[in-house]
Design an enzyme around this catalytic site. Structure first.
Site, short mmCIF file in Angstrom:
data_model
loop_
_atom_site.label_atom_id
_atom_site.label_comp_id
_atom_site.label_asym_id
_atom_site.label_seq_id
_atom_site.Cartn_x
_atom_site.Cartn_y
_atom_site.Cartn_z
CG ASP A 57 75.41 55.01 -14.77
OD1 ASP A 57 75.41 53.95 -14.13
OD2 ASP A 57 75.78 55.08 -15.97
CE1 TYR A 62 81.15 54.42 -19.08
CE2 TYR A 62 80.03 55.67 -17.38
CZ TYR A 62 80.01 54.70 -18.36
OH TYR A 62 78.85 54.01 -18.60
#
Length: 323
Positions: A57, A62
């Site tokens: 994931d 990020y």
């Protein structure tokens, strides 16, 4: 670029655990990742695979995109790995930059651009599952649906889902799509329990303090939308340092159950989620190989919590009897 994995959305629904890649890629800044960051990612991926985890994931934000980029490095160095795994990523959050505030952006053109950038960083020709990271109040559901449909028709994305959305938001988007949404990722766990308590505090004074939208879990269950739980290990609250008496009591309870069942405290926390009939799939986000491997029994063994043990953990964590 590598060819996409042959797994389908149905495979995603059968997965018991996901590995969350948010911790990979170095710092939360634009400093380029280093060889050490690639090595750390390789070790984490190896630990996840050894533990039976095959869904990875991501999100475009990020580590400012570096989590996806170092994962792409790992894929490029491991021939055949892409065909063994499910790649999931998210888009829809735009981080603050200069005078521009952080915001949500689910305009169709933005979704397309973010997907193209993720594909490049991940070094693959298709994403297996794309989640819309957070709801954008300005989004036009038809514009969003048109973008998703185009990505699907071009085989750039195989399946779609959402994250941090309630039942009404999901239903509105689904009304504009000809294919089903397959997942909703929410913060859920023994520490974050409002998704559970909203269903039992009806007609009690405590209900006013629960902000989780009632009916979301039930809507997902009724419509075959898989529930994924981020924050499942409660950031170590029950397996490391505790900040409150309730957390300390819960950690002791978790440790005792782990010893009695011949497993790890991490597995007990994951079993607590997996024991729910919604078949919740927790997301494990640690970058430490030993902590990832401590979760392996949550893949290899069915949840070994009795009805009474499951409720015992809940009541201990909430620090008060149920109404």
């Amino acid at each position: 670029m590598t060819t996409t994995n042959a797994k389908t959305a149905q495979d995603l629904g059968r997965e018991r655990l996901l590995y969350g890649c948010m911790g990979l890629g170095g710092g939360w800044d634009t400093t380029p990742y280093r060889p050490a960051d690639i090595a750390e990612a390789e070790a984490a991926v190896e630990a996840a695979l050894d533990s039976g985890i095959t869904v990875f994931d991501h999100a475009d934000i990020y580590r400012h995109g570096k989590s996806e980029a170092v994962f792409g490095e790992v894929l490029s160095r491991a021939p055949g790995l892409r065909e063994r795994i499910v790649l999931q990523t998210k888009c829809g959050i735009r981080q603050a930059a200069g005078e521009l505030p952080g915001m949500y952006d689910l305009r169709g053109a933005t979704i397309r651009r973010r997907v193209e950038e993720s594909l490049e960083r991940l070094r693959t020709d298709a994403i297996d599952v794309l989640l819309l990271h957070r709801p954008d109040p300005l989004a036009d559901p038809q514009d969003v649906a048109d973008a998703l449909t185009s990505l699907h028709q071009q085989r750039l994305v195989r399946s779609f889902g959402v994250s941090n959305m309630n039942a009404s938001q999901i239903a509105l988007l689904q009304d504009h799509l000809e294919f089903p949404l397959v997942a909703n990722q929410l913060e859920m766990g023994l520490h974050r329990r409002d998704w559970l308590e909203t269903g039992v505090l009806v007609n009690t004074p405590e209900s006013a303090s629960v902000g989780f939208p009632s009916g979301t879990v039930e809507h997902c269950r009724a419509n075959g939308i898989g529930l994924q739980a981020w924050g499942a290990l409660a950031r170590g609250r029950f397996t490391g340092l505790q900040a409150t008496p309730e957390e300390a009591a819960t950690a002791q309870h978790v440790a005792a159950l782990a010893e009695a069942k011949g497993t790890t405290p991490e597995t007990i926390l994951l079993w607590w989620l997996q024991r729910h009939p919604a078949r919740i799939a927790p997301v494990v986000g640690s970058s430490r190989p030993e902590r990832i491997r401590a979760c392996a029994d949550a893949v290899r063994r069915e949840p070994e919590l009795t009805h009474e043990e499951w409720y015992g953990l809940w009541v201990t964590a909430r620090g008060a009897a149920l109404p």
